[in-house]
Every structure is written in C-alpha cells, then in structure tokens.
Design an enzyme around this catalytic site. Structure first.
Site, mmCIF file in Angstrom:
data_model
loop_
_atom_site.group_PDB
_atom_site.id
_atom_site.type_symbol
_atom_site.label_atom_id
_atom_site.label_comp_id
_atom_site.label_asym_id
_atom_site.label_seq_id
_atom_site.Cartn_x
_atom_site.Cartn_y
_atom_site.Cartn_z
ATOM 1 N N ASP A 34 -32.748 -76.210 -21.812
ATOM 2 C CA ASP A 34 -33.333 -74.903 -22.132
ATOM 3 C C ASP A 34 -34.141 -74.322 -20.971
ATOM 4 O O ASP A 34 -34.636 -73.207 -21.069
ATOM 5 C CB ASP A 34 -34.231 -75.045 -23.370
ATOM 6 C CG ASP A 34 -34.663 -73.711 -23.959
ATOM 7 O OD1 ASP A 34 -33.840 -72.778 -23.964
ATOM 8 O OD2 ASP A 34 -35.809 -73.595 -24.412
ATOM 9 N N SER A 47 -35.311 -67.330 -26.740
ATOM 10 C CA SER A 47 -34.049 -67.967 -27.122
ATOM 11 C C SER A 47 -33.802 -67.713 -28.604
ATOM 12 O O SER A 47 -34.700 -67.893 -29.429
ATOM 13 C CB SER A 47 -34.112 -69.473 -26.855
ATOM 14 O OG SER A 47 -34.355 -69.735 -25.494
ATOM 15 N N GLN A 53 -26.080 -70.697 -25.212
ATOM 16 C CA GLN A 53 -27.318 -70.140 -25.761
ATOM 17 C C GLN A 53 -27.265 -68.619 -25.697
ATOM 18 O O GLN A 53 -26.804 -68.048 -24.705
ATOM 19 C CB GLN A 53 -28.541 -70.631 -24.991
ATOM 20 C CG GLN A 53 -29.859 -70.128 -25.561
ATOM 21 C CD GLN A 53 -31.068 -70.645 -24.783
ATOM 22 O OE1 GLN A 53 -31.574 -69.958 -23.906
ATOM 23 N NE2 GLN A 53 -31.512 -71.853 -25.093
#
Length: 318
Positions: free
Chosen positions: A212, A236, A286
């Site tokens: 991430d 996110s 993502q």
C-alpha cells in the site's frame, strides 16, 4: 545531523502483526485486538489495517494453509490513537481451500471489510510474466532517508526513519517534486530493514502492509502531482492481492506499478511484485480516490508552496 529511528522499525512491524486474542471474547466472530501504533498523522496507514486483518484471519486457519488472495474495502478512515478490533468469521473450510471474512472495527463501526482465501499447497501448471530487464540494482539507488532525512518536518522524518521498509524508487520519487516521466507507471525496490521471523504467514502479511506504500504514485505521476500537492485529498478505496509464490520481505523485492485508467476522481493502479531471482511472487490491484482542487486560492497556495519547496531543495542539494 543524521536522525535515527526511535526504535527498530522491523521489530515494530513484527509487534503490530502480533494481535491479542481479546482474552477469549467471542461473538459470532473470533475477536482479536491491535493496540495503537505511532503514526506520522492522525489516520491509520491502510497497509497496516490490511496486514493486521490478514493476520487475524490467519490465526483461525490451520497452519498448513497459506493465503493466496484477499479482497478488502476501506470503509472509513482509521484513528491512529485508538485500538482496532478484528472480527473473523469462518465462511468455509473445504478439502483444499478455506475462506474467512474479517471486519476491522473502531468505535463499534467497521473501517475495513475483507475476505481472504487460503489453500493447501498443491502442484499444477506454472507460468509467469517475466520481470523487466535492465532495472537498476537497489544498492545503486537512494533510500528514503537519503531523500527526506534532512527535511525538518515530522512526516518527512517519519517516512525517512520510522517506516519498517526500505523503499528505493527507480523512477524519480514523488515526495516533494515530480520531475521524471509523465507515463502512468512507477517502480520501487523494497525490503524490511532487519530480518523477519521465519514464519511464512508473517512475510505474506508484511507484504500486504508494504503493497500500500507507493501504488497510487502511478496515478499521480502523469498529472504532475506529488504527495504534498496543496489541498489534494487521497484515500485508498479498495485493495486486492494475490500471492503466487513463497516470499521473504527481508530480501529485496521489485514492485512494478501501472495505472490503466483514472476518471471520476478515482484512479486504478495495478502492481506486480518480483523477488530478486525474477519470480513473480504477488499481484496487487487498488482503486484510490484522488481529488485535486482547482480553485484560484488553491492554485495560488500551491504556487507559493512550490516556490518555498524549490528553495529548500536547492539549499539541500548545495
């Protein structure tokens, strides 16, 4: 003067992945609790919640089965000052696969919802996309501490010295300026600063944590944006990950990232993670929310901040 981290960042990563069983408290979920971890801001780092949710689900699966995929939605921003409670439901335990649903809670409401699937190791057909050739070696690239260590700002210091992963950009980093390619791509080498325990599941969870860090930079890069763009809001929205082969996060990993699309204040980023031997160990996807203000006040503020940052960069380089 060099500033050292307040604690061993790798040891801190191991600690945050070691969840408490909440003294046996159970509902229709199996409950685990993570204590607050020091953060440079008020929001919990999304990769931390992913990794901890994954560790909670791992605690409910027999040790011979390893996670091969997970799909999670970030529902609310987490408060870094509060503990996080994880509730795990056993959805299925089949002959070869197990499935778990995990919710991460703060203040009684979920901040993350995730489903993870586990598999008994098995044999089968094998192929992979090749690792890019002619990539600079990680030892030849500057570390985050090299790039940010001299900036007198708490976030810069935290990114430079408190992160458990050594992140080295192949393209120009987007911390304070965007001077490289305008293609929607990004690439970094990464590994933990210290050795991790031998437990393969902990390496898988730690990889979810690190996945991430920089993925959304492939969306920012073609638009000339950096992480300090005035007024920009980034979050996110979801995170999916597939583990293909065994991995060690305390050895260098190449993270290749690309964004196929951005629209409607959302951008999609895809990532492939290779070990140094060229094996594709994981794939990541993502979607992030990226809002960039375009009013006159924000543009003026941005121009002033850019001028000040350019002056600081010139002093630092000299």
């Amino acid at each position: 003067m060099s500033v050292q981290p307040s604690q061993d960042p790798t040891a801190a990563l191991v600690t945050l992945l070691d969840l408490d069983s909440a003294a046996g408290a159970q509902t229709d979920e199996e409950i685990f609790v993570a204590t607050p971890v020091k953060q440079p801001g008020k929001r919990v780092f999304g990769g931390q919640v992913l990794a901890q949710a994954l560790m909670a689900s791992i605690r409910t699966v027999e040790s011979a089965r390893f996670v091969h995929s997970m799909h999670g939605y970030f529902l609310r921003a987490g408060d870094a000052a509060l503990p996080i409670t994880f509730g795990v439901q056993r959805l299925r335990d089949g002959r070869s696969f197990s499935a778990r649903r995990v919710h991460a809670y703060q203040n009684g409401v979920p901040i993350l919802s995730m489903i993870a699937s586990f598999q008994q190791p098995d044999e089968g057909i094998t192929h992979q996309e090749s690792m890019p050739a002619d990539v600079p070696e990680p030892e030849s690239l500057p570390s985050t501490a090299d790039l940010l260590g001299r900036f007198d700002h708490p976030v810069a210091k935290a990114w430079a010295y408190d992160r458990p992963f050594d992140i080295r950009h192949i393209d120009s980093p987007l911390y304070v300026e965007n001077t490289g390619s305008d293609e929607p791509v990004n690439a970094v080498w990464m590994k933990t600063f210290g050795a991790m325990p031998a437990d393969p599941a902990m390496h898988q969870a730690a990889l979810a944590y690190a996945s991430d860090y920089t993925l959304l930079e492939s969306i920012l890069r073609p638009h000339g944006l950096t992480w300090i763009h005035p007024g920009m809001s980034v979050a996110s929205l979801d995170h999916a990950m597939w583990w293909h082969r065994p991995v060690r996060v305390d050895e260098w990993l190449l993270y290749i990232q690309a964004s196929p699309s951005a629209s409607g204040a959302r951008g999609l980023a895809l990532g492939k993670i290779y070990n140094r031997s060229g094996h594709l160990v994981a794939t990541v996807a993502q979607e992030g929310m990226i809002r960039v203000p375009d009013d006159a006040g924000s543009k003026l503020k941005g121009a002033v901040q850019k001028k000040l940052m350019d002056q600081k960069m010139r002093r630092w380089k000299n």
